[in-house]
Design an enzyme around this catalytic site. Sequence first.
Site, PDB file in Angstrom:
ATOM      1  N   ASP A 122       9.546  11.295  -4.262  1.00 33.83           N
ATOM      2  CA  ASP A 122       8.332  10.510  -4.053  1.00 33.83           C
ATOM      3  C   ASP A 122       7.243  11.411  -3.495  1.00 33.83           C
ATOM      4  OD1 ASP A 122       6.855   8.158  -4.172  1.00 33.83           O
ATOM      5  OD2 ASP A 122       7.339   7.609  -2.108  1.00 33.83           O
ATOM      6  N   HIS A 129      -5.027   7.508   0.805  1.00 36.25           N
ATOM      7  CA  HIS A 129      -3.846   7.039   1.526  1.00 36.25           C
ATOM      8  C   HIS A 129      -3.420   8.067   2.585  1.00 36.25           C
ATOM      9  CE1 HIS A 129       0.082   5.340   2.390  1.00 36.25           C
ATOM     10  NE2 HIS A 129       0.640   6.488   2.083  1.00 36.25           N
ATOM     11  N   GLU A 195       4.663  -0.099  -0.653  1.00 30.59           N
ATOM     12  CA  GLU A 195       3.775   0.960  -1.108  1.00 30.59           C
ATOM     13  C   GLU A 195       3.618   0.783  -2.612  1.00 30.59           C
ATOM     14  OE1 GLU A 195       5.160   4.781   0.374  1.00 30.59           O
ATOM     15  OE2 GLU A 195       4.285   4.334   2.349  1.00 30.59           O
ATOM     16  N   GLU A 197       2.851   1.952  -6.073  1.00 37.79           N
ATOM     17  CA  GLU A 197       2.852   3.280  -6.680  1.00 37.79           C
ATOM     18  C   GLU A 197       3.071   3.167  -8.186  1.00 37.79           C
ATOM     19  OE1 GLU A 197       5.326   6.198  -4.804  1.00 37.79           O
ATOM     20  OE2 GLU A 197       5.166   5.271  -2.813  1.00 37.79           O
ATOM     21  N   ASP A 229       7.622   1.241  -3.198  1.00 34.65           N
ATOM     22  CA  ASP A 229       8.412   2.070  -2.283  1.00 34.65           C
ATOM     23  C   ASP A 229       8.481   1.349  -0.931  1.00 34.65           C
ATOM     24  OD1 ASP A 229       9.638   4.105  -0.877  1.00 34.65           O
ATOM     25  OD2 ASP A 229       7.777   5.225  -0.587  1.00 34.65           O
ATOM     26  N   ARG A 233       8.203   0.619   8.591  1.00 31.00           N
ATOM     27  CA  ARG A 233       7.340   1.559   9.320  1.00 31.00           C
ATOM     28  C   ARG A 233       7.876   1.912  10.697  1.00 31.00           C
ATOM     29  NH1 ARG A 233       4.868   3.600   5.134  1.00 31.00           N
ATOM     30  NH2 ARG A 233       3.628   2.084   3.975  1.00 31.00           N
ATOM     31  N   GLN A 236      10.797   4.263  10.196  1.00 35.16           N
ATOM     32  CA  GLN A 236      10.225   5.518   9.698  1.00 35.16           C
ATOM     33  C   GLN A 236       9.570   6.321  10.823  1.00 35.16           C
ATOM     34  OE1 GLN A 236       7.191   4.765   6.757  1.00 35.16           O
ATOM     35  NE2 GLN A 236       6.733   6.921   6.397  1.00 35.16           N
ATOM     36  N   LYS A 249      13.158   4.334   4.282  1.00 30.29           N
ATOM     37  CA  LYS A 249      12.779   4.213   2.871  1.00 30.29           C
ATOM     38  C   LYS A 249      13.976   3.941   1.964  1.00 30.29           C
ATOM     39  CE  LYS A 249       8.388   5.985   3.000  1.00 30.29           C
ATOM     40  NZ  LYS A 249       7.211   5.399   2.355  1.00 30.29           N
ATOM     41  N   THR A 253      14.054   0.718  -3.481  1.00 31.93           N
ATOM     42  CA  THR A 253      12.837   1.068  -4.202  1.00 31.93           C
ATOM     43  C   THR A 253      12.841   0.211  -5.462  1.00 31.93           C
ATOM     44  OG1 THR A 253      13.044   3.347  -3.415  1.00 31.93           O
ATOM     45  CG2 THR A 253      11.523   2.959  -5.257  1.00 31.93           C
ATOM     46  N   GLU A 356      -2.198   0.248   5.820  1.00 33.37           N
ATOM     47  CA  GLU A 356      -3.615   0.597   5.687  1.00 33.37           C
ATOM     48  C   GLU A 356      -4.491  -0.647   5.612  1.00 33.37           C
ATOM     49  OE1 GLU A 356      -2.363   3.240   2.246  1.00 33.37           O
ATOM     50  OE2 GLU A 356      -4.402   3.900   2.667  1.00 33.37           O
TER      51      GLU A 356
END
Length: 410
Positions: A122, A129, A195, A197, A229, A233, A236, A249, A253, A356
């Site tokens: 990834d 971002h 996420e 993607e 993804d 948080r 992580q 993570k 996925t 975000e």
Amino acid sequence: MSPADPFDLPHDALFGVHNLPYGVFSTAGDPRRRLGVRYGEHVLDAGAAARATGAPADLAELLAAPSLNPLLAAGRPAWTRVRAEVTAWLTEQRHRAAVAPCLVPLPDTVPYLPFEVADYADFYASEHHASNVGRIFRPGADALPPNWKYMPIGYHGRAGTVVVSGTDVVRPCGQRREPGEQVPSYGPSLRLDIEAEVGFVVGAPSAQGERVALADADDHVFGLCLLNDWSARDIQAWEYVPLGPMLGKSFATSVSAWVTPLDALRHARTLPPPRDPRPPAYLDDGAARPSALDIAIEVRLNGHLVARPPFATMYWTYPQMVAHLTVNGASLRTGDLFGSGTVSGPERDTRGALIELTWNGEEPLRLPDGSQRSFLHDGDEVVLSATAPGPAGTRLALAEVRTRVLPPHP
Ligand code: CA
């Protein structure tokens, strides 16, 4: 033709004859997994159509497989031949009688992961971002790490937990350290995030020890899908120093059930943004080749549109990711999947992750039902969808990624 004629698609159909993504499906009446091509609101049973039309034996054998992998491994000349053959089946009158019984209504199909995922990597290719996350996690420091404009940075992820759209995701448990605490606690993630993607699927392999040049990337990349993804948080943030993402993570996925061939995106090609500084020679495309893709992504949370991430704004392109993945001699394998990294544009409503969109929870989203979200709640449903330019002013769709969040296991 009657309105129900599956061959009679409107000019603006998002899964029309210029799209033709591949997937794997079964039906209640026939539980065998088999290759399908999505066409409108139907799925063409590709192996059955090859037999019914008397297709060349080598192509029929590729399409008779229960996964995309044999076709992926066959390389670009075979990809081109198969696409031309399928297009003829769906558009030429002489094939209609043979092909019509091979079209299955989409609601009657059960989707599976379309290919066996080999390795999963990834990237982190959106400047917006990466800058936003840098400002959130490292306030006061440079928003971008010093390596960021010299290479598409990334990490190797967990291939075995890639799941197809429609698969529920269970909220993960793990260690997290709350602000102001000295020691970590264990429990369900309190900051479960998405996420948005684009995922690229490798077809033809490369040999270990050999580099793949920018100009040769399309010999190896078969196509693409949408990719979510999933990211815890809090897990992580506690685990990632100094070796990067791990359990925050690796629990899941999610990818589309349909892989769109690169050939379908000829009209979506566009120039990448200028790069300053210029990257090393093996990554330097001069920003002169249309290697970026104009894909308009939409993110929905419980049915409400919360973001429109624009893939065309990505700083690094998929050929650069292939060149970087192999510059040290690492090989590409059939079924490799690599993610672009979260797609975020410059405006707030174009950011592809809740961290975000809500600025790490400081500015929660307000949903029309009156509820607020900083991160995901149990029962929430997230859907990624996307369209891209097709020929003659049309658009085509990348298949959605739809996932519901389930409560943690006790
Ligand atoms: Ca990511």
